[in-house]
Design a protein around this motif. Sequence first.
Motif, PDB file in Angstrom:
ATOM      1  N   UNK A   1      49.548  37.360  44.373  1.00 20.21           N
ATOM      2  CA  UNK A   1      49.194  38.310  45.385  1.00 20.21           C
ATOM      3  C   UNK A   1      48.103  37.981  46.453  1.00 20.21           C
ATOM      4  N   UNK A   2      48.112  38.616  47.644  1.00 26.95           N
ATOM      5  CA  UNK A   2      47.053  38.012  48.656  1.00 26.95           C
ATOM      6  C   UNK A   2      45.999  39.045  48.477  1.00 26.95           C
ATOM      7  N   UNK A   3      44.911  38.296  48.498  1.00 24.91           N
ATOM      8  CA  UNK A   3      43.499  39.363  48.323  1.00 24.91           C
ATOM      9  C   UNK A   3      42.608  39.210  49.512  1.00 24.91           C
ATOM     10  N   UNK A   4      42.332  40.323  50.003  1.00 24.58           N
ATOM     11  CA  UNK A   4      41.527  40.403  51.228  1.00 24.58           C
ATOM     12  C   UNK A   4      40.181  41.041  51.029  1.00 24.58           C
ATOM     13  N   UNK A   5      39.182  40.111  51.249  1.00 23.33           N
ATOM     14  CA  UNK A   5      37.941  40.770  51.203  1.00 23.33           C
ATOM     15  C   UNK A   5      37.222  41.369  52.564  1.00 23.33           C
ATOM     16  N   UNK A   6      36.843  42.700  52.377  1.00 20.75           N
ATOM     17  CA  UNK A   6      36.244  43.359  53.428  1.00 20.75           C
ATOM     18  C   UNK A   6      34.793  43.460  53.867  1.00 20.75           C
ATOM     19  N   UNK A   7      33.928  42.595  54.544  1.00 15.25           N
ATOM     20  CA  UNK A   7      32.600  42.951  54.608  1.00 15.25           C
ATOM     21  C   UNK A   7      32.229  43.668  55.846  1.00 15.25           C
ATOM     22  N   UNK A   8      30.930  43.901  55.640  1.00 21.10           N
ATOM     23  CA  UNK A   8      30.467  44.588  56.728  1.00 21.10           C
ATOM     24  C   UNK A   8      30.686  43.963  57.958  1.00 21.10           C
ATOM     25  N   UNK A   9      30.763  44.638  59.182  1.00 26.21           N
ATOM     26  CA  UNK A   9      30.969  44.178  60.692  1.00 26.21           C
ATOM     27  C   UNK A   9      32.475  43.892  60.753  1.00 26.21           C
ATOM     28  N   UNK A  10      33.215  44.426  60.089  1.00 29.07           N
ATOM     29  CA  UNK A  10      34.834  44.303  60.057  1.00 29.07           C
ATOM     30  C   UNK A  10      35.168  42.851  60.021  1.00 29.07           C
ATOM     31  N   UNK A  11      34.429  41.860  58.923  1.00 34.42           N
ATOM     32  CA  UNK A  11      34.637  40.847  58.602  1.00 34.42           C
ATOM     33  C   UNK A  11      35.759  40.848  57.609  1.00 34.42           C
ATOM     34  N   UNK A  12      36.837  39.834  57.810  1.00 33.16           N
ATOM     35  CA  UNK A  12      37.903  40.086  56.798  1.00 33.16           C
ATOM     36  C   UNK A  12      38.049  38.240  56.348  1.00 33.16           C
ATOM     37  N   UNK A  13      38.186  38.261  54.884  1.00 33.22           N
ATOM     38  CA  UNK A  13      38.395  36.783  54.194  1.00 33.22           C
ATOM     39  C   UNK A  13      39.844  37.109  53.320  1.00 33.22           C
ATOM     40  N   UNK A  14      40.585  36.409  53.691  1.00 33.81           N
ATOM     41  CA  UNK A  14      41.786  36.530  53.191  1.00 33.81           C
ATOM     42  C   UNK A  14      42.094  35.128  52.138  1.00 33.81           C
ATOM     43  N   UNK A  15      42.495  35.416  50.973  1.00 33.59           N
ATOM     44  CA  UNK A  15      42.936  34.184  50.190  1.00 33.59           C
ATOM     45  C   UNK A  15      44.404  34.492  49.788  1.00 33.59           C
ATOM     46  N   UNK A  16      45.362  33.612  50.023  1.00 35.84           N
ATOM     47  CA  UNK A  16      46.703  33.692  49.901  1.00 35.84           C
ATOM     48  C   UNK A  16      47.299  33.164  48.726  1.00 35.84           C
ATOM     49  N   UNK A  17      48.455  33.823  48.161  1.00 41.07           N
ATOM     50  CA  UNK A  17      49.237  33.414  47.314  1.00 41.07           C
ATOM     51  C   UNK A  17      48.307  32.913  45.832  1.00 41.07           C
ATOM     52  N   UNK A  18      47.704  33.910  45.271  1.00 47.82           N
ATOM     53  CA  UNK A  18      46.811  33.459  44.309  1.00 47.82           C
ATOM     54  C   UNK A  18      47.313  34.324  42.851  1.00 47.82           C
ATOM     55  N   UNK A  19      47.174  33.755  41.939  1.00 53.44           N
ATOM     56  CA  UNK A  19      47.703  34.461  40.531  1.00 53.44           C
ATOM     57  C   UNK A  19      46.991  35.627  40.333  1.00 53.44           C
ATOM     58  N   UNK A  20      47.784  36.548  39.850  1.00 52.29           N
ATOM     59  CA  UNK A  20      47.377  38.009  39.489  1.00 52.29           C
ATOM     60  C   UNK A  20      46.143  37.796  38.428  1.00 52.29           C
ATOM     61  N   UNK A  21      46.091  36.911  37.500  1.00 51.16           N
ATOM     62  CA  UNK A  21      45.002  36.685  36.309  1.00 51.16           C
ATOM     63  C   UNK A  21      43.702  36.258  37.197  1.00 51.16           C
ATOM     64  N   UNK A  22      44.014  35.570  38.168  1.00 56.92           N
ATOM     65  CA  UNK A  22      42.334  35.063  38.790  1.00 56.92           C
ATOM     66  C   UNK A  22      41.950  36.194  39.835  1.00 56.92           C
ATOM     67  N   UNK A  23      42.796  37.189  40.067  1.00 53.35           N
ATOM     68  CA  UNK A  23      42.256  38.410  40.995  1.00 53.35           C
ATOM     69  C   UNK A  23      41.733  39.421  40.109  1.00 53.35           C
ATOM     70  N   UNK A  24      42.243  39.547  38.910  1.00 59.58           N
ATOM     71  CA  UNK A  24      41.723  40.665  38.027  1.00 59.58           C
ATOM     72  C   UNK A  24      40.383  40.567  37.698  1.00 59.58           C
ATOM     73  N   UNK A  25      39.547  39.710  37.408  1.00 60.28           N
ATOM     74  CA  UNK A  25      38.172  39.696  37.419  1.00 60.28           C
ATOM     75  C   UNK A  25      37.341  40.049  38.597  1.00 60.28           C
ATOM     76  N   UNK A  26      37.756  39.873  39.719  1.00 63.90           N
ATOM     77  CA  UNK A  26      37.252  40.561  40.850  1.00 63.90           C
ATOM     78  C   UNK A  26      37.455  41.720  41.171  1.00 63.90           C
TER      79      UNK A  26
END
Length: 459
Positions: free
Chosen positions: A426-451
């Motif tokens: 999946x692709x995971x996007x972090x949204x921070x104050x000030x409409x700042x977006x950080x995108x991490x592409x094509x990561x395993x689902x098991x790495x995203x689950x703790x987050x």
Amino acid sequence: MTQKRHYHPLAALRFLRKTVLLCLLPLANALLEFSLSALLTALRQDAALLLFLCGASWVLLEASSWALDDAGVLRLRWAFAAKQERILRGEALAALTIERPLLFRLMGASRVVLYPVGQPAKRAVTLYLYKEDAQELADRLMPICDPVCHRPAGGERAAMVLLGANVLSTLALLYLAIRQSRPFPLTAEALALSRLNVLVRFAAHWLPAGAAWMLVLAGTLFGASLGRSFAQTIHYTVWHTADQLGSRGGWLSRFEFRVRSREVSYADVRFSPTARLMKRWPVFVVAGSCRPELPLFVYRSGQEALFRELLPEFRMPPDIRPSLAHRSAVFFAPAGIPFGLCLLLVLVSRTVLPALTVTLLIPTAVSAIFLAGGLMGWLREGIWLREGRFTLRRQKGVYLHCICVLHPDVCLRTLQSPWAARYQRLTLTLALPGQVRLKVRSIPVQDAEPCLAAVEQKT
């Protein structure tokens, strides 16, 4: 309440910049008629229009003002056809910057940009003030109490070494370009004259001789950028207090940056080929929508004491690679497509027009560099949870960004295509104050689950 004060006359440039295009309308009419009388009429109309715009700017400046009371409340007032007022409190600011380019210094002006907490970049407030007013405004909105100052020399030394190397390489290319600027063999010209059109004949005659000149131009522009960076790092100082971080410096152009520590969204250590060669790492700090052009500081490999003092909560991503099985090729598309086209043109030119081959190798090499950056992202990009903080690596161009999210308010968004869902990515996007977006592409689902679990626990 503090007495109302007026903005610097340079503030009128913002108004004139949006309306000066009106002066092109009479010139467009003169161009259509293409006569001397029409040109003189257009010039008279432009003069009258410009005089009117200058008068409107003067009225706007006289009717607008700002005031700061003892409680730290800033009141901004603009008035022309209608009145507009905006109120800002010092506690509601995430960061502020003071910029004094060379032209501003000659005119005694400063550009102050205020970044309210949680607001996007378009909601930032830009003020053109007199130098003394700008410094007083910054000291009252975000006062500096008992700062601990440092003067890191890593950035200045790195910029000086790169500038010297660039000057030497550009001079060598200039000497080569002068020697190579001679008529081409008749075979290339004859081929262009017999088989190709006028545009290609022109390219066949000039581009091969200009290949070295193109490199000289690129080296000169890069040297100018390095010279600007070196001038900005002179007298550079970074400081911190109990609740703020900041930096200031510059020679021809002055820059000052202040940020509240609690409003820092993330810190970013950027790894570039040059930084790896010099072993000096720039650290950028983002607060709300404020993304300074200059790093907060530059530290040398093995000397992280300043890093730990300024940002004690920062954690580097772990030095491990994410799983590469069935990883998407999206990392290679931005640079791979132009690289493939340039490489195809190089292969065709060897048969059709050999004189153009050397010239076409230049954009091919540039695309190859960015393609290597995409490979680095394919190998290293990922996200991990370390000591309760989100740490991630993401690739942009030739820069590998090692980021640690420091702000507690983080929202996560996931995106899965059918192909990614099949291979548990999946692709995971972090949204921070000030409409700042950080995108991490094509990561395993098991790495995203703790987050995702960490965000659910906070809510």
